[in-house]
Design an enzyme around this catalytic site. Structure first.
Site, PDB file in Angstrom:
ATOM      1  N   GLY A 160      47.263  37.736  48.396  1.00 49.26           N
ATOM      2  CA  GLY A 160      47.676  38.543  48.636  1.00 49.26           C
ATOM      3  C   GLY A 160      46.737  38.998  49.735  1.00 49.26           C
ATOM      4  O   GLY A 160      46.969  40.424  49.693  1.00 49.26           O
TER       5      GLY A 160
ATOM      6  N   LYS B 219      36.348  32.243  48.167  1.00 46.90           N
ATOM      7  CA  LYS B 219      35.419  30.705  46.851  1.00 46.90           C
ATOM      8  C   LYS B 219      36.341  29.968  47.275  1.00 46.90           C
ATOM      9  O   LYS B 219      37.726  29.865  47.459  1.00 46.90           O
ATOM     10  CB  LYS B 219      36.034  31.216  45.492  1.00 46.90           C
TER      11      LYS B 219
ATOM     12  N   GLY C 233      48.432  32.653  42.605  1.00 47.19           N
ATOM     13  CA  GLY C 233      47.714  32.032  42.015  1.00 47.19           C
ATOM     14  C   GLY C 233      48.625  30.989  42.286  1.00 47.19           C
ATOM     15  O   GLY C 233      48.674  30.051  42.359  1.00 47.19           O
TER      16      GLY C 233
HETATM   17  P1  AMP Z   1      40.432  35.474  48.084  1.00 48.21           P
HETATM   18  O1  AMP Z   1      40.997  36.211  46.775  1.00 48.21           O
HETATM   19  O2  AMP Z   1      39.548  34.158  47.423  1.00 48.21           O
HETATM   20  O3  AMP Z   1      41.956  35.280  49.722  1.00 48.21           O
HETATM   21  O4  AMP Z   1      39.732  36.343  48.345  1.00 48.21           O
HETATM   22  C1  AMP Z   1      39.867  37.810  49.406  1.00 48.21           C
HETATM   23  C2  AMP Z   1      38.633  38.401  49.447  1.00 48.21           C
HETATM   24  O5  AMP Z   1      37.315  37.334  49.730  1.00 48.21           O
HETATM   25  C3  AMP Z   1      38.585  40.098  50.479  1.00 48.21           C
HETATM   26  O6  AMP Z   1      39.035  40.717  49.528  1.00 48.21           O
HETATM   27  C4  AMP Z   1      37.784  39.980  51.086  1.00 48.21           C
HETATM   28  O7  AMP Z   1      36.994  40.955  51.070  1.00 48.21           O
HETATM   29  C5  AMP Z   1      36.729  38.806  50.331  1.00 48.21           C
HETATM   30  N1  AMP Z   1      35.963  38.003  51.656  1.00 48.21           N
HETATM   31  C6  AMP Z   1      36.522  37.645  52.929  1.00 48.21           C
HETATM   32  N2  AMP Z   1      35.327  37.127  53.842  1.00 48.21           N
HETATM   33  C7  AMP Z   1      34.042  37.231  53.255  1.00 48.21           C
HETATM   34  C8  AMP Z   1      32.722  37.545  53.374  1.00 48.21           C
HETATM   35  N3  AMP Z   1      32.338  36.901  54.575  1.00 48.21           N
HETATM   36  N4  AMP Z   1      32.045  37.713  52.671  1.00 48.21           N
HETATM   37  C9  AMP Z   1      32.310  38.470  50.802  1.00 48.21           C
HETATM   38  N5  AMP Z   1      33.889  38.342  50.915  1.00 48.21           N
HETATM   39  C10 AMP Z   1      34.305  38.524  51.539  1.00 48.21           C
END
Ligand code: AMP
Length: 417
Positions: free
Chosen positions: A374, A206, A397
């Site tokens: 993480g 996100k 976080g």
């Molecule tokens: P974060 O905790 O924001 O670093 O997000 C990690 C998560 O982002 C992981 O579980 C990934 O599977 C997901 N992620 C990374 N790239 C994508 C994508 N293109 N579409 C959906 N989820 C994603």
């Protein structure tokens, strides 16, 4: 301002309250809770060994999961006491409470170098409410406070903030543990004036969670490489089609502002130029949480900034991998947070793994690399490269908030040097 650390604290013969992060992953096996990963316990050993050597009487406190103020048996820290005893080769006293008479009695009996682990502080709702009376009870008889739980330092809870406040008010010292000290050094001091080029790699799900970090890093970085689902919100801001990709349409404005800021500050800001896409298909099944189970079919390279309506962007593509892995070796400092794709599925893991390899190789050639969050840490572990980077942050976080430049309550409350 620099904070006191456990090295400088006078603890000999004193009762020392140490906030650790033993929020370890557990699983039930044959009716017993078993620890799946002991990393968080292992990481506290240097601080504990130093305190033992200095002759402190050690009281350890931690949370585990979210019992929300109730005694949830599956979230007891008792199994952690047994594991810690094995790892540190000495007995660990355990009390099934974190305040009260039993704690007092056991703490009284501690000799220099002895350790007592308290029960989950979140069995009391007063912990998260940072209730002063509860903090006072935790601080009963304690003269020194040490915080080694960086991952919980962004929360002003009783064990992360309230206890330290009580001890400081009594004129006692509060310091950072060795793990916390390393986090502050690498995420703080090292990134304050980074050796250049300073290259930041951001990915993950996100934009909303990372936009403040992006904004802050735009003032420091020479290059920012963007992968993961974040890419698509930026693409939307550029008027491109994103198909069924994970996007945050309400964040298009902030994404555009970041792109403008990058241009204004002459920061090289690179989004993925191609992707691995796949077609999400609803299987008609529901998972344990009652959510529809989706399968991704027909993965293929999409060599365009537009993604067709029926498809979803799952990873960065080969052209992007080439560009990113050509740029990363130019860095003298690297900060990496968030995977480049849905690396949990190996069809969509190559982008993340290629970045991990490039970061590790560049580190071996003399660059400093700091990996946080993480999921990038998980990806790094999967490639077996965790010990080939300079520093792996333990706080999800907390790392993000710290990188945003926010004051972490669990750090602010520690005594200044
Ligand atoms: P974060 O905790 O924001 O670093 O997000 C990690 C998560 O982002 C992981 O579980 C990934 O599977 C997901 N992620 C990374 N790239 C994508 C994508 N293109 N579409 C959906 N989820 C994603």
């Amino acid at each position: 301002m620099a904070k006191l650390t456990v090295r400088e604290l006078d603890v000999r013969g004193k009762r020392v309250f140490v906030r650790v992060d033993y929020n370890v992953p557990m699983e039930e096996k044959d009716g017993q809770m078993v620890i799946n990963d002991v990393t968080r316990i292992k990481e506290t050993l240097p601080t504990l060994e130093l305190l033992i050597e200095k002759g402190a009487r050690i009281i350890l406190a931690s949370h585990l999961g979210r019992p929300k103020g109730k005694r949830e048996v599956s979230l007891s820290l008792r199994p952690v006491a047994a594991t810690l005893a094995d790892m540190i080769h000495r007995p660990i006293a355990f009390v099934d409470d974190c305040i009260g008479e039993k704690v007092e009695k056991t703490a009284d009996a501690l000799k220099p170098g002895d350790i007592l682990l308290l029960e989950n502080v979140r069995y009391y709702r007063e912990e998260e409410a940072n209730e002063p009376t509860f903090a006072g009870k935790l601080a009963d008889g304690v003269s020194v406070y040490v915080n080694d739980a960086f991952g919980a330092a962004h929360r002003a809870h009783a064990s992360t903030e309230g206890v330290a406040r009580v001890i400081a008010q009594r004129g006692g010292q509060c310091g950072a543990g060795l793990l916390m000290e390393r986090e502050l050094k690498f995420l703080g001091d090292e990134l304050e004036n980074p050796a250049r080029p300073f290259i930041v790699i951001l990915g993950g799900a996100k934009v909303s969670e990372k936009i403040n970090v992006i904004d802050r890093l735009l003032e420091k970085a020479d290059t920012i490489l963007i992968g993961g689902a974040m890419t698509y919100t930026f693409r939307l801001a550029l008027g491109k089609k994103v198909g069924k990709s994970l996007v945050e349409p309400d964040r298009v404005g902030v994404a555009r502002a970041a792109l403008d800021k990058a241009k204004g500050r002459k920061v090289q800001f690179l989004l993925a130029v191609d992707n691995i896409v796949a077609t999400p298909v609803d299987t008609g099944k529901l998972n344990q949480k009652g959510k529809p189970v989706v399968e991704w079919r027909n993965p293929r390279v999409n060599d365009s900034l537009d993604i067709p309506d029926a498809e979803e962007g799952m990873d960065i593509g080969p052209k992007t991998i080439r560009t990113f892995t050509e740029i990363i070796p130019r860095a003298k400092t690297i900060l990496w947070n968030g995977p480049m794709g849905v690396f949990e599925d190996k069809r969509f893991a190559e982008g993340t793994f290629a970045v991990a390899r490039a970061v590790a190789d560049t580190t071996q050639k003399g660059a400093k690399s700091i990996v946080g969050g993480g999921d990038s840490v998980k990806a790094l572990n999967l490639t077996g490269l965790s010990d080939k980077v300079t520093f792996v942050s333990t706080g999800g976080g907390a790392s993000l908030e710290f990188l945003e430049g926010k004051v972490l309550p669990g750090v602010a409350v520690l005594s200044d040097k």
